[in-house]
Design a protein around this motif. Sequence first.
Motif, PDB file in Angstrom:
ATOM      1  N   SER A  27       0.835  -1.195   0.000  1.00 56.02           N
ATOM      2  CA  SER A  27       0.000   0.000   0.000  1.00 56.02           C
ATOM      3  C   SER A  27       0.868   1.242   0.000  1.00 56.02           C
ATOM      4  O   SER A  27       0.489   2.281  -0.528  1.00 56.02           O
ATOM      5  CB  SER A  27      -0.917   0.007   1.225  1.00 56.02           C
ATOM      6  N   GLU A  28       2.084   1.144   0.562  1.00 54.37           N
ATOM      7  CA  GLU A  28       3.014   2.277   0.532  1.00 54.37           C
ATOM      8  C   GLU A  28       3.364   2.608  -0.907  1.00 54.37           C
ATOM      9  O   GLU A  28       3.464   3.775  -1.294  1.00 54.37           O
ATOM     10  CB  GLU A  28       4.282   1.926   1.311  1.00 54.37           C
ATOM     11  N   SER A  29       3.542   1.568  -1.725  1.00 55.82           N
ATOM     12  CA  SER A  29       3.834   1.771  -3.139  1.00 55.82           C
ATOM     13  C   SER A  29       2.692   2.516  -3.805  1.00 55.82           C
ATOM     14  O   SER A  29       2.900   3.417  -4.617  1.00 55.82           O
ATOM     15  CB  SER A  29       4.033   0.415  -3.809  1.00 55.82           C
ATOM     16  N   ALA A  30       1.475   2.146  -3.485  1.00 58.11           N
ATOM     17  CA  ALA A  30       0.320   2.803  -4.082  1.00 58.11           C
ATOM     18  C   ALA A  30       0.257   4.259  -3.655  1.00 58.11           C
ATOM     19  O   ALA A  30       0.017   5.149  -4.471  1.00 58.11           O
ATOM     20  CB  ALA A  30      -0.968   2.080  -3.661  1.00 58.11           C
ATOM     21  N   ARG A  31       0.494   4.533  -2.381  1.00 59.44           N
ATOM     22  CA  ARG A  31       0.424   5.906  -1.900  1.00 59.44           C
ATOM     23  C   ARG A  31       1.490   6.769  -2.556  1.00 59.44           C
ATOM     24  O   ARG A  31       1.263   7.929  -2.863  1.00 59.44           O
ATOM     25  CB  ARG A  31       0.594   5.955  -0.379  1.00 59.44           C
ATOM     26  N   SER A  32       2.673   6.176  -2.818  1.00 59.23           N
ATOM     27  CA  SER A  32       3.777   6.972  -3.328  1.00 59.23           C
ATOM     28  C   SER A  32       3.528   7.451  -4.739  1.00 59.23           C
ATOM     29  O   SER A  32       4.147   8.401  -5.186  1.00 59.23           O
ATOM     30  CB  SER A  32       5.078   6.152  -3.298  1.00 59.23           C
ATOM     31  N   THR A  33       2.629   6.823  -5.484  1.00 59.29           N
ATOM     32  CA  THR A  33       2.408   7.205  -6.873  1.00 59.29           C
ATOM     33  C   THR A  33       0.968   7.588  -7.156  1.00 59.29           C
ATOM     34  O   THR A  33       0.577   7.751  -8.294  1.00 59.29           O
ATOM     35  CB  THR A  33       2.825   6.041  -7.798  1.00 59.29           C
ATOM     36  N   SER A  34       0.143   7.714  -6.136  1.00 63.40           N
ATOM     37  CA  SER A  34      -1.276   7.946  -6.386  1.00 63.40           C
ATOM     38  C   SER A  34      -1.615   9.427  -6.538  1.00 63.40           C
ATOM     39  O   SER A  34      -2.652   9.766  -7.074  1.00 63.40           O
ATOM     40  CB  SER A  34      -2.111   7.352  -5.255  1.00 63.40           C
ATOM     41  N   ASP A  35      -0.756  10.324  -6.058  1.00 64.00           N
ATOM     42  CA  ASP A  35      -1.011  11.748  -6.139  1.00 64.00           C
ATOM     43  C   ASP A  35       0.188  12.428  -6.790  1.00 64.00           C
ATOM     44  O   ASP A  35       1.336  12.088  -6.508  1.00 64.00           O
ATOM     45  CB  ASP A  35      -1.239  12.336  -4.738  1.00 64.00           C
ATOM     46  N   VAL A  36      -0.075  13.387  -7.652  1.00 64.60           N
ATOM     47  CA  VAL A  36       0.981  14.132  -8.322  1.00 64.60           C
ATOM     48  C   VAL A  36       0.791  15.609  -8.000  1.00 64.60           C
ATOM     49  O   VAL A  36      -0.272  16.180  -8.246  1.00 64.60           O
ATOM     50  CB  VAL A  36       0.953  13.908  -9.841  1.00 64.60           C
ATOM     51  N   TYR A  37       1.813  16.214  -7.462  1.00 60.41           N
ATOM     52  CA  TYR A  37       1.771  17.619  -7.064  1.00 60.41           C
ATOM     53  C   TYR A  37       2.260  18.482  -8.218  1.00 60.41           C
ATOM     54  O   TYR A  37       3.306  18.223  -8.814  1.00 60.41           O
ATOM     55  CB  TYR A  37       2.664  17.822  -5.839  1.00 60.41           C
ATOM     56  N   ARG A  38       1.498  19.490  -8.553  1.00 54.38           N
ATOM     57  CA  ARG A  38       1.912  20.454  -9.573  1.00 54.38           C
ATOM     58  C   ARG A  38       2.665  21.588  -8.873  1.00 54.38           C
ATOM     59  O   ARG A  38       2.051  22.427  -8.199  1.00 54.38           O
ATOM     60  CB  ARG A  38       0.699  21.004 -10.321  1.00 54.38           C
ATOM     61  N   HIS A  39       3.977  21.593  -9.026  1.00 49.41           N
ATOM     62  CA  HIS A  39       4.774  22.599  -8.333  1.00 49.41           C
ATOM     63  C   HIS A  39       4.600  23.949  -9.031  1.00 49.41           C
ATOM     64  O   HIS A  39       4.772  24.056 -10.240  1.00 49.41           O
ATOM     65  CB  HIS A  39       6.245  22.202  -8.324  1.00 49.41           C
ATOM     66  N   PRO A  40       4.271  24.996  -8.305  1.00 53.16           N
ATOM     67  CA  PRO A  40       3.985  26.286  -8.956  1.00 53.16           C
ATOM     68  C   PRO A  40       5.214  27.059  -9.398  1.00 53.16           C
ATOM     69  O   PRO A  40       5.109  27.978 -10.206  1.00 53.16           O
ATOM     70  CB  PRO A  40       3.235  27.058  -7.868  1.00 53.16           C
ATOM     71  N   ARG A  41       6.405  26.699  -8.883  1.00 45.96           N
ATOM     72  CA  ARG A  41       7.598  27.500  -9.176  1.00 45.96           C
ATOM     73  C   ARG A  41       8.788  26.683  -9.661  1.00 45.96           C
ATOM     74  O   ARG A  41       9.739  27.260 -10.184  1.00 45.96           O
ATOM     75  CB  ARG A  41       8.026  28.281  -7.926  1.00 45.96           C
ATOM     76  N   ARG A  42       8.774  25.399  -9.492  1.00 46.97           N
ATOM     77  CA  ARG A  42       9.939  24.582  -9.792  1.00 46.97           C
ATOM     78  C   ARG A  42      10.343  24.678 -11.265  1.00 46.97           C
ATOM     79  O   ARG A  42       9.538  24.488 -12.165  1.00 46.97           O
ATOM     80  CB  ARG A  42       9.651  23.112  -9.447  1.00 46.97           C
TER      81      ARG A  42
END
Length: 300
Positions: A131-146
Amino acid sequence: MTEHPYQAFLREALPASAAQPEWIEADGALPALYLSHGAPPLLESQRWMGELFGWAGSLPKPRNVLIVSAHWEAAPLAVSQPAAGTPLIYDFAGFDPLYHRMRYATPDATQLADRVVAILSHTRSSQGASSESARSTSDVYRHPRRGLDHGAWVPLMTMYPAADVPVLQLSLPTQDPERLLEIGRRLRPLRDEGTLIIGSGFMTHGLPFLTYEQFTGREPEPSWSRDFDAWAAEALAAGDIEQLSAFASKAPGMPYAHPTVEHFTPLFVTLGAASRPDQAVQTTIEGYFFGLSKRSFQVT
């Protein structure tokens, strides 16, 4: 004043890049690449610049580039800001100040960002994954400045010097080979859409263990760098994912070749994006720079 080698490179590279055929659907899937990216001094090596430019020129010019660099470790998964003229991150010190003035203003990559977020936000762990594997790839953050760090913009300035290909950077959210292979597997469909997927690292990266003579090329590369490179070349030629995944404990030259592992592990995103991760790779660049292996390859 002596001309900088990159300026000399641009005189020939820019016209050739402008004439490079652009990817069309009939070309089929682009390969996925793993490259050793060097640091700003890569832009002083006519040989290395020529190798990277020749590699890019052997392929259709992609619609987009998606690159995972050793220099952006962040979880959960994140994508860089995709607006046109993406800023550069000058994440280095001790080099000529001119490298802090360089620009690489690429086109808008919003369409690719939307596609990547859609693909990875629906990632689920493969059968038997934690489940840790699933959590690590289930959300993608859109970085506003990177922006793009030097693991992205330095090699791309030689591969696509006109900055005419949209570029998006994806963070390296873990060092676990299986989880990175899974991310690569999820990204695989992008290859059929004209996106060039790149894992950017360095085949050996034991900078703290280089002597001054090795760093300046006055002495041969160290044995730990040669031994690790030879081991990796053999495992890659055999498509031995299990062996490669156990590099930290099985590879000769460790931990000197990789006192920290973030320059090796982008390789697993590349392999995961292959049609068959266990196929033999096509080595495109080999040799040493500052005593470090610059082995680079592509998979189909």
